[in-house]
Design an enzyme around this catalytic site. Structure first.
Site, mmCIF file in Angstrom:
data_model
loop_
_atom_site.group_PDB
_atom_site.id
_atom_site.type_symbol
_atom_site.label_atom_id
_atom_site.label_comp_id
_atom_site.label_asym_id
_atom_site.label_seq_id
_atom_site.Cartn_x
_atom_site.Cartn_y
_atom_site.Cartn_z
ATOM 1 N N THR A 142 1.840 24.639 -5.513
ATOM 2 C CA THR A 142 1.694 25.908 -4.798
ATOM 3 C C THR A 142 2.318 25.851 -3.412
ATOM 4 O OG1 THR A 142 -0.344 26.437 -5.980
ATOM 5 C CG2 THR A 142 0.046 27.600 -3.912
ATOM 6 N N PHE B 147 0.857 -1.183 0.000
ATOM 7 C CA PHE B 147 0.000 0.000 0.000
ATOM 8 C C PHE B 147 0.895 1.237 0.000
ATOM 9 C CE2 PHE B 147 -2.392 3.498 1.759
ATOM 10 C CZ PHE B 147 -3.596 3.402 1.097
ATOM 11 N N ASP C 127 9.301 3.242 1.801
ATOM 12 C CA ASP C 127 8.077 3.929 2.205
ATOM 13 C C ASP C 127 7.901 3.765 3.711
ATOM 14 O OD1 ASP C 127 5.499 4.698 2.829
ATOM 15 O OD2 ASP C 127 4.554 3.696 1.144
ATOM 16 N N LYS D 119 2.293 10.554 8.321
ATOM 17 C CA LYS D 119 1.604 10.034 9.503
ATOM 18 C C LYS D 119 2.124 10.651 10.801
ATOM 19 C CE LYS D 119 -0.750 6.040 7.775
ATOM 20 N NZ LYS D 119 -2.158 6.381 7.949
#
Length: 506
Positions: free
Chosen positions: A390, A228, A334, A365
């Protein structure tokens, strides 16, 4: 201004209990511990929190049901776990609108690091520096604030993984991974052209506008089965955990390698597990060499979290790192869910003993901000505006992460997580012996509180846990996953174990 800063400075030096919200102290006066000592004389990290769960109604109760019904008219509530009252949540405990207070070992899907309404974070949140960052939010690529380098150096970069001294900040874990993927593709094409100083050809520029090669090259990111990495468009193509995340969404034709399917207990299946990991490494190498869109990078979680809490040995990850170096493929780790102390190390990949660091490490997280770390200057795009939006992150959230880092250091929370995790794992082993049908394939030994097991009645266990005052989560198809905060101590582990025993007996 000066007087306020002096007040803040004085407050930081006080124990957390002295600056806890007075309203919360009053609310929990009858349930709060009066002792400053916690486990075996260890100081309590949140001495003003409840001594245990408080259950006054079924969950959801009447007030929560009313609030949920109202919310459902303007917002999708079908994934709702519980309706929380954060004004009354404190430390390891989450409250609802009906006066129920649960021990929270799910912690907003692993994203609350140092407790609800942490007083030190409240000080950071109410500082003039934070107020300026919130109301004058800068477009960092064009108009960075004057102290942005200082905020990064004293916060995010102060805990950078070894060998990685730069950061690109982002908005979320999915965003962090997509930014890392873009960096990998640009790096690969830059190498193929002959360096950062080689200009783009007219054919590259023109074909990119029609989504054709060579401007839009046929490259890929290799991920693993059950992985994931997010729900945004690019990251979703590397997510392999559940069909519900991917259905109806066009996806890139990118390869997935097998992730080791280990047998437990690990010490009883050492030979079989070693053979399984070697099989997975061999298939990974074959994909790297033969996939029709060559991988520019391999991305992997230290522990596959949402996909079922799947583990592999340090030897597997060292082998994977060797493959990426052998084939000149970038290695992206990750750490969105595993990072910031959850496994008893600040970064989970520290458990692996790598000879060379990953090329990029993504985070979010528990950091309360997001981005990716890197060390190779060539991973910076060769021209401006190629890695740009931005906001390019958020100084307010970076300031909050700095306060989290300071709180982790002040309370030695990484060591606390390692210690508490060992205690909790031992307790779960005892429960597994007593209830072998309830706790299967217990895993996470030596990984702090990043612990999980398989349950044949997982959803029922999660539901009944609320009834005994425990908020807990699942992962994959049948795993119960623990994601307590870094302030979780042995006394909380005892409460969790007692609650689970009640559920198992029911």
């Amino acid at each position: 201004m000066a007087s306020l800063l002096r007040t803040v400075t004085r407050s930081i030096s006080r124990p957390a209990s002295r600056i806890a919200p007075i309203r919360l102290q009053r609310h929990y006066a009858s349930a709060a511990t009066s002792a400053l000592a916690g486990d075996n004389g260890t100081p309590a990290l949140f001495p003003d929190e409840p001594t245990g769960p408080i259950i006054r109604t079924v969950i959801p109760g009447p007030k929560s049901k009313e609030a949920i019904e109202r919310l459902s008219k303007v917002f999708d509530t079908r994934s709702l776990n519980m309706m929380a009252n954060y004004g009354q949540s404190y430390g390891n405990y989450i409250a609802d609108l009906d006066g129920n207070v649960l021990l929270d070992v799910y912690a907003q899907i692993a994203s609350i690091p140092v407790g609800y309404n942490n007083p030190s974070l409240q000080l950071a949140a109410t500082s003039p520096e934070m107020a300026s960052a919130i109301i004058n939010r800068p477009a960092l690529g064009n108009f960075p604030q004057h102290d942005w380098a200082d905020i990064l150096e004293t916060g995010i970069l102060s805990v950078a993984p070894k060998g990685l001294n730069q950061v690109f900040t982002g908005q979320s874990g999915s965003d962090a991974n997509e930014l890392a993927y873009k960096a990998a593709f640009m790096y690969r094409r830059q190498q193929e052209r002959g360096g950062a100083n080689v200009e783009f050809t007219e054919a590259e520029m023109n074909s990119s506008m029609t989504n054709q090669s060579p401007g839009a090259p046929q490259l890929s990111i290799l991920s693993f089965k059950k992985a994931f990495h997010g729900r945004l468009f690019g990251s979703l193509s590397t997510t392999r955990s559940k069909p519900i995340h991917k259905l109806d969404i066009p996806a890139f034709d990118w390869p997935q390698a097998p992730f080791p399917d280990l047998k437990y207990p690990l010490d009883e299946y050492a030979a079989e597990n070693q053979a399984e990991e070697q099989r997975c490494l061999a298939e990974t190498e074959l994909l790297i060499k033969s996939w029709h869109a060559p991988p520019a990078a391999v991305v992997i979680e230290p522990i596959q979290s949402e996909g079922g809490d799947n583990h592999a040995s340090p030897a597997f990850f060292r082998g994977l790192r060797a493959l990426t170096k052998k084939h000149n493929v970038l290695f992206i780790v990750d750490e969105v869910q595993t990072g910031v102390g959850a496994t008893g190390k600040f970064w989970a990949h520290e458990h692996w003993g790598l000879d060379s660091p990953p090329d990029m490490v993504t985070f979010s997280k528990k950091a309360q901000t997001a981005g990716y770390y890197f060390g190779n200057d060539d991973l910076r795009p060769n021209k401006p505006y190629r890695q740009f939006n931005t906001w390019m992150g958020d100084p307010a959230r970076a300031i909050l992460f700095r306060a989290i880092i300071q709180e982790i250091a002040r309370l030695d929370l990484v060591q606390n997580t390692a210690k508490t995790g060992a205690y909790l794992y031992a307790g779960l082993q005892r429960l597994a012996e007593a209830f072998p049908n309830e706790i299967q394939h217990l895993r996470g030994k030596g990984q702090g509180t990043f612990i999980a097991w398989d349950s044949p009645r997982r959803d029922e266990v999660l539901r009944k846990a609320k009834g005994v005052g425990i908020n807990i989560g699942g992962s994959g198809e049948k795993a119960v996953r623990l994601r307590p905060m870094l302030i979780f101590q042995e006394k909380h582990a005892d409460l969790l174990l007692e609650g689970l025993e009640k559920v198992f007996k029911s």
